[in-house]
Write a protein that holds these residues in place. Structure first.
Motif, PDB file in Angstrom:
ATOM      1  N   LEU B   4       0.835  -1.204   0.000  1.00 50.77           N
ATOM      2  CA  LEU B   4       0.000   0.000   0.000  1.00 50.77           C
ATOM      3  C   LEU B   4       0.868   1.252   0.000  1.00 50.77           C
ATOM      4  N   PHE B   5       1.938   1.180   0.818  1.00 55.00           N
ATOM      5  CA  PHE B   5       2.843   2.329   0.917  1.00 55.00           C
ATOM      6  C   PHE B   5       3.466   2.637  -0.443  1.00 55.00           C
ATOM      7  N   TYR B   6       3.989   1.593  -1.102  1.00 50.03           N
ATOM      8  CA  TYR B   6       4.665   1.841  -2.379  1.00 50.03           C
ATOM      9  C   TYR B   6       3.674   2.278  -3.452  1.00 50.03           C
ATOM     10  N   LEU B   7       2.473   1.689  -3.389  1.00 49.15           N
ATOM     11  CA  LEU B   7       1.438   2.067  -4.355  1.00 49.15           C
ATOM     12  C   LEU B   7       1.081   3.548  -4.199  1.00 49.15           C
ATOM     13  N   ALA B   8       0.857   3.944  -2.937  1.00 46.00           N
ATOM     14  CA  ALA B   8       0.496   5.349  -2.686  1.00 46.00           C
ATOM     15  C   ALA B   8       1.644   6.271  -3.086  1.00 46.00           C
ATOM     16  N   GLY B   9       2.883   5.809  -2.819  1.00 48.55           N
ATOM     17  CA  GLY B   9       4.046   6.609  -3.201  1.00 48.55           C
ATOM     18  C   GLY B   9       4.097   6.807  -4.707  1.00 48.55           C
ATOM     19  N   ALA B  10       3.858   5.703  -5.445  1.00 47.44           N
ATOM     20  CA  ALA B  10       3.879   5.806  -6.905  1.00 47.44           C
ATOM     21  C   ALA B  10       2.808   6.773  -7.386  1.00 47.44           C
ATOM     22  N   VAL B  11       1.606   6.663  -6.796  1.00 48.88           N
ATOM     23  CA  VAL B  11       0.524   7.566  -7.174  1.00 48.88           C
ATOM     24  C   VAL B  11       0.923   9.011  -6.906  1.00 48.88           C
ATOM     25  N   ALA B  12       1.535   9.237  -5.745  1.00 50.00           N
ATOM     26  CA  ALA B  12       1.925  10.607  -5.393  1.00 50.00           C
ATOM     27  C   ALA B  12       2.926  11.156  -6.394  1.00 50.00           C
ATOM     28  N   VAL B  13       3.931  10.335  -6.767  1.00 53.01           N
ATOM     29  CA  VAL B  13       4.965  10.810  -7.696  1.00 53.01           C
ATOM     30  C   VAL B  13       4.357  11.102  -9.059  1.00 53.01           C
ATOM     31  N   ILE B  14       3.548  10.157  -9.563  1.00 59.82           N
ATOM     32  CA  ILE B  14       2.968  10.339 -10.900  1.00 59.82           C
ATOM     33  C   ILE B  14       2.035  11.553 -10.911  1.00 59.82           C
ATOM     34  N   ALA B  15       1.231  11.680  -9.841  1.00 60.75           N
ATOM     35  CA  ALA B  15       0.301  12.808  -9.789  1.00 60.75           C
ATOM     36  C   ALA B  15       1.054  14.128  -9.735  1.00 60.75           C
ATOM     37  N   TYR B  31      -4.794  16.882 -10.143  1.00 64.29           N
ATOM     38  CA  TYR B  31      -3.609  16.050  -9.875  1.00 64.29           C
ATOM     39  C   TYR B  31      -3.002  16.395  -8.521  1.00 64.29           C
ATOM     40  N   LEU B  32      -2.997  17.680  -8.188  1.00 63.92           N
ATOM     41  CA  LEU B  32      -2.413  18.097  -6.918  1.00 63.92           C
ATOM     42  C   LEU B  32      -3.213  17.522  -5.750  1.00 63.92           C
ATOM     43  N   ILE B  33      -4.549  17.555  -5.893  1.00 64.28           N
ATOM     44  CA  ILE B  33      -5.399  16.987  -4.839  1.00 64.28           C
ATOM     45  C   ILE B  33      -5.114  15.495  -4.702  1.00 64.28           C
ATOM     46  N   LEU B  34      -5.002  14.840  -5.848  1.00 64.33           N
ATOM     47  CA  LEU B  34      -4.710  13.400  -5.844  1.00 64.33           C
ATOM     48  C   LEU B  34      -3.397  13.136  -5.138  1.00 64.33           C
ATOM     49  N   SER B  35      -2.415  13.966  -5.433  1.00 65.56           N
ATOM     50  CA  SER B  35      -1.104  13.804  -4.810  1.00 65.56           C
ATOM     51  C   SER B  35      -1.204  13.956  -3.292  1.00 65.56           C
ATOM     52  N   LEU B  37      -3.827  13.477  -1.433  1.00 58.55           N
ATOM     53  CA  LEU B  37      -4.527  12.322  -0.850  1.00 58.55           C
ATOM     54  C   LEU B  37      -3.602  11.119  -0.780  1.00 58.55           C
ATOM     55  N   ALA B  38      -2.750  10.964  -1.803  1.00 59.26           N
ATOM     56  CA  ALA B  38      -1.790   9.849  -1.773  1.00 59.26           C
ATOM     57  C   ALA B  38      -0.832  10.025  -0.606  1.00 59.26           C
ATOM     58  N   VAL B  39      -0.419  11.261  -0.353  1.00 57.35           N
ATOM     59  CA  VAL B  39       0.453  11.518   0.797  1.00 57.35           C
ATOM     60  C   VAL B  39      -0.270  11.181   2.091  1.00 57.35           C
ATOM     61  N   ALA B  40      -1.579  11.460   2.135  1.00 61.04           N
ATOM     62  CA  ALA B  40      -2.355  11.097   3.323  1.00 61.04           C
ATOM     63  C   ALA B  40      -2.328   9.600   3.545  1.00 61.04           C
ATOM     64  N   VAL B  41      -2.472   8.843   2.457  1.00 57.99           N
ATOM     65  CA  VAL B  41      -2.425   7.378   2.586  1.00 57.99           C
ATOM     66  C   VAL B  41      -1.040   6.952   3.082  1.00 57.99           C
ATOM     67  N   ILE B  42       0.004   7.629   2.590  1.00 56.72           N
ATOM     68  CA  ILE B  42       1.358   7.293   3.043  1.00 56.72           C
ATOM     69  C   ILE B  42       1.490   7.521   4.545  1.00 56.72           C
ATOM     70  N   PHE B  43       0.959   8.648   4.998  1.00 54.60           N
ATOM     71  CA  PHE B  43       0.989   8.915   6.438  1.00 54.60           C
ATOM     72  C   PHE B  43       0.301   7.804   7.209  1.00 54.60           C
ATOM     73  N   TYR B  44      -0.837   7.363   6.672  1.00 48.21           N
ATOM     74  CA  TYR B  44      -1.598   6.318   7.366  1.00 48.21           C
ATOM     75  C   TYR B  44      -0.789   5.041   7.449  1.00 48.21           C
ATOM     76  N   THR B  45      -0.150   4.667   6.334  1.00 52.84           N
ATOM     77  CA  THR B  45       0.626   3.428   6.361  1.00 52.84           C
ATOM     78  C   THR B  45       1.839   3.559   7.267  1.00 52.84           C
ATOM     79  N   LEU B  46       2.317   4.781   7.472  1.00 55.38           N
ATOM     80  CA  LEU B  46       3.446   4.970   8.372  1.00 55.38           C
ATOM     81  C   LEU B  46       3.014   5.002   9.833  1.00 55.38           C
ATOM     82  N   GLY B  47       1.714   4.834  10.083  1.00 58.57           N
ATOM     83  CA  GLY B  47       1.256   4.769  11.461  1.00 58.57           C
ATOM     84  C   GLY B  47       0.895   6.118  12.049  1.00 58.57           C
ATOM     85  N   ALA B  48       0.490   7.058  11.217  1.00 63.01           N
ATOM     86  CA  ALA B  48       0.082   8.366  11.731  1.00 63.01           C
ATOM     87  C   ALA B  48      -1.298   8.711  11.203  1.00 63.01           C
TER      88      ALA B  48
END
Lengths: 179, 166, 319
Positions: B4-15, B31-35, B37-48
């Motif tokens: 999930l982390f890598y997927l969200a990271g890829a989405v963030a970079v592409i967006a 795209y910026l909003i998408l990016s 939100l992807a960062v939000a998912v990254i935060f979640y996977t990092l335990g925050a």
């Protein structure tokens, strides 16, 4: 502060309660095609042409209705019988334009054109909304039972000379010097 | 979770790349909003989870809405798209790309030295709160004073000048 | 697998099905209730008491031409109606319907709902902006300002409940209400949340973004067919969501005397609020746009902050 609460909360609550009470009020509408609503006698609906008590057409083709009509849906042509009566050669109402305003009824000097409470005039073909004189004429007198234009008007027709109408004085001989 | 982390990271970079190369400004904002939100998912996977939700509420939900609001007011038409296209096509890419590459190299070098950055446990809302109003209370108060100053000055700028006001 | 538990497939599927069918049924329920409150009969021809009117409406909406205006921004135009459906359906994930039924048991449930509500603003904004239509633009401008403003009070009014419960978890919030619903200590918070909820789902009397009498249909002027249907169902889903949230946060969710099962209690409470929202639509007139904004910022915001302050002080004092 109290005023604000009164304006924002109390008045809204009163309105909400007032509308909520309508839940227990009988509906004002009826199930139309199954249940006919009561149509008031003076309701303005389909237009008819009435006849006088003798069974003659009342319309004298004066064109006042056509002039009064705000949507120009009435068309007619004047003709004259041998005994001097005027009548419409054709009388055409385009009901797809008619707005049932009743101005023609008010304009009519002979009470010929009248509006009835009937309103169900839907057709599948638009041309069928154009009604000719034969469709408009009824056999009765409509709302005015005893009225006969030629009997009260001064117009001279066969069998009724000048001064013979109801409440009409003899014509004055202007060449006479007698008082 | 790692996937999930890598997927969200890829989405963030592409967006984010999409934000840069997109000529239509509204699409760029999406795209910026998408990016974000992807960062939000990254935060979640990092335990925050709290940071993730605040990212979604504050950045994606409020600040970007205001961006979009401003763009609506500006009424940008076809001309800006063409201008954007002209700007994007030229050699203006070279220097920023070089600088970004240097930064990326540095980042990778630094990240290479760090070991074991996985999310062992979630940092709860309560923990964040006690930290914010415990050891970091001074920083929080300073930030709030800064925001208050911004609020007051914004009010001052937006206030109607002239007489007749109470 | 096939038993009701939080997060089981059966639970998720039934929530999704019930919520969407309910939202569609609300089209009929609303028309019928509105007509009763206006001394009319309402749609009562198709099926029993007109209940199949929903099916007729659905057939109509599905078979309409799915048309994108040539002057519209295609990507955004297609994206906008999907956003509101996705966002509102996602919000249902954290709603605890009964002790067994629910999708996830999240520790940040309240925040998640707020985040989804704030993302919902994009649907109306992008819809209006991409339509390339003056009325749609006006509608989405209004929608953006209204939703961003009322989100603030919505969040702050919820925090009183969060302080009392000591948790962002909606399931725990319900469980702590076993000895008393939060409507009693948080009645101001409830009122603010009610008002903000109506504004957030932009239903009458706060349907200024789509005021038919002033700006056609606002942001969905250019939409037709199923795309319009998605906006429509999204609005009803939002109505169900706000009703469920009020039930969960202030009226003890599934809790109630034991003679009825929890799901019945929950649906009963939520149903009363859905009916209340429809009653508001029938009764209250629409405020002017600037009145709405100044009422929010000058009255509701200080009130909600004060409510939070007092609640926090009382909780601290009794701790």
């Amino acid at each position: 502060m109290f005023r604000l609460i009164k304006d924002t909360l109390l008045s809204q609550a009163v309105t909400l309660w007032g509308v909520f009470r309508k839940l227990f009020v009988k509906a004002d509408t009826v199930q139309y095609p199954d249940e006919q609503p009561y149509m008031f006698p003076r309701w303005r609906g389909r237009i008819i042409l009435s006849r006088d008590p003798d069974g003659e057409e009342r319309c004298v083709a004066c064109n006042l209705c056509a002039v009064a009509c705000p949507v120009d849906c009435i068309a007619l042509q004047k003709a004259e019988t041998e005994d001097g009566r005027w009548y419409p050669e054709f009388f055409r109402i385009n009901f797809s334009r008619c707005i049932m305003c009743g101005f023609c009824e008010e304009a009519c000097p002979t009470n010929a054109i009248q509006l009835t409470p009937d309103f169900e005039m839907a057709e599948y073909v638009r041309q069928d909304m154009v009604w000719e004189k034969e469709d408009l004429l009824i056999d009765g007198v409509g709302k005015y039972h005893d009225y006969n234009f030629y009997r009260v008007a001064g117009k001279q027709v066969a069998g009724k000379d000048k001064g013979e109408a109801l409440n009409e004085a003899e014509p004055v001989d202007v060449r006479s010097l007698l008082p | 979770m790692t996937l999930l982390f890598y997927l969200a990271g890829a989405v963030a970079v592409i967006a984010t790349i999409g934000v840069i190369v997109q000529t239509n400004i509204v699409h760029a904002l999406i795209y910026l909003i998408l990016s974000l939100l992807a960062v939000a998912v990254i935060f979640y996977t990092l335990g925050a989870p709290l940071a993730a939700m605040l990212e979604a509420i504050v950045y994606a939900g409020a600040i970007m809405v205001l961006f979009l609001f401003v763009i609506m007011m500006l009424n940008l038409g076809q001309n800006t798209r063409q201008q954007e296209r002209v700007w994007l096509a030229g050699r203006g890419w070279v220097l920023p790309a070089l600088l970004a590459a240097v930064l990326l190299a540095q980042l990778l070098y630094v990240l290479g030295g760090v070991e074991g950055m996985s999310a062992a446990e979630q940092v709860g809302v309560m923990a964040v709160g006690t930290r914010l109003f415990g050891p970091y209370v001074l920083a929080v108060e300073l930030a709030s004073i800064l925001l208050l100053a911004g609020l007051v000055s914004a009010y001052h700028l937006a206030r109607k000048t002239g007489s007749g006001e109470e | 697998m096939f038993s009701f538990a939080v997060g089981s497939a059966l639970s998720i599927a039934s929530i999704l099905l019930v919520v969407i069918v309910l939202a569609a049924m609300l089209i009929w329920v609303e028309r019928r209730l509105l007509s009763f409150w206006q001394e009319r009969l309402g749609p009562n021809r198709v099926g029993w008491f007109g209940i199949m009117q929903v099916v007729a409406d659905m057939i109509k909406i599905f078979t309409k031409e799915d048309w994108v205006p040539p002057f519209a921004d295609r990507l955004t135009f297609v994206l906008a109606p999907a956003i509101i459906m996705i966002v509102v359906l996602m919000s249902f994930a954290v709603i605890p319907f009964t002790p067994e039924v629910g999708v996830i048991d999240s520790n940040i449930g309240v925040l998640f709902v707020l985040a989804m509500a704030s993302l919902g603003a994009y649907s109306v904004m992008l819809g209006g902006l991409s339509s390339n239509n003056k009325y749609a633009l006006l509608g989405s401008l209004r929608a953006a300002a209204q939703m961003v403003s009322y989100e603030v009070f919505m969040g702050i009014s919820l925090l009183g409940v969060v302080v009392l419960a000591g948790s962002f978890n909606l399931r725990e919030i319900v469980e702590t209400q076993a000895d008393g619903w939060y409507i009693a200590p948080q009645c101001i918070g409830f009122l603010i949340f009610l008002i903000a909820g109506v504004a957030e789902s932009h239903r009458l009397p706060f349907d200024i973004p789509e005021a038919e009498q002033e700006i056609c249909a606002g942001y969905h002027t250019e939409y037709s067919g199923m795309k319009f249907g998605m906006f429509f169902v999204g609005e009803y889903l939002g109505l169900v969501l706000i009703s469920s949230l009020i039930t969960v946060l202030f009226f003890g969710g599934w809790l109630g005397p034991a003679f009825l099962p929890p799901i019945v209690w929950f649906s009963l409470k939520a149903g009363i609020f859905i009916a209340f929202f429809i009653l508001m639509r029938a009764a209250l007139p629409r405020p002017r746009y600037d009145q709405l904004m100044s009422y929010g910022w000058l009255f509701l915001l200080p009130l909600s902050l004060l409510n939070l302050l007092v609640t926090g002080a009382v909780v601290l004092g009794t701790m």
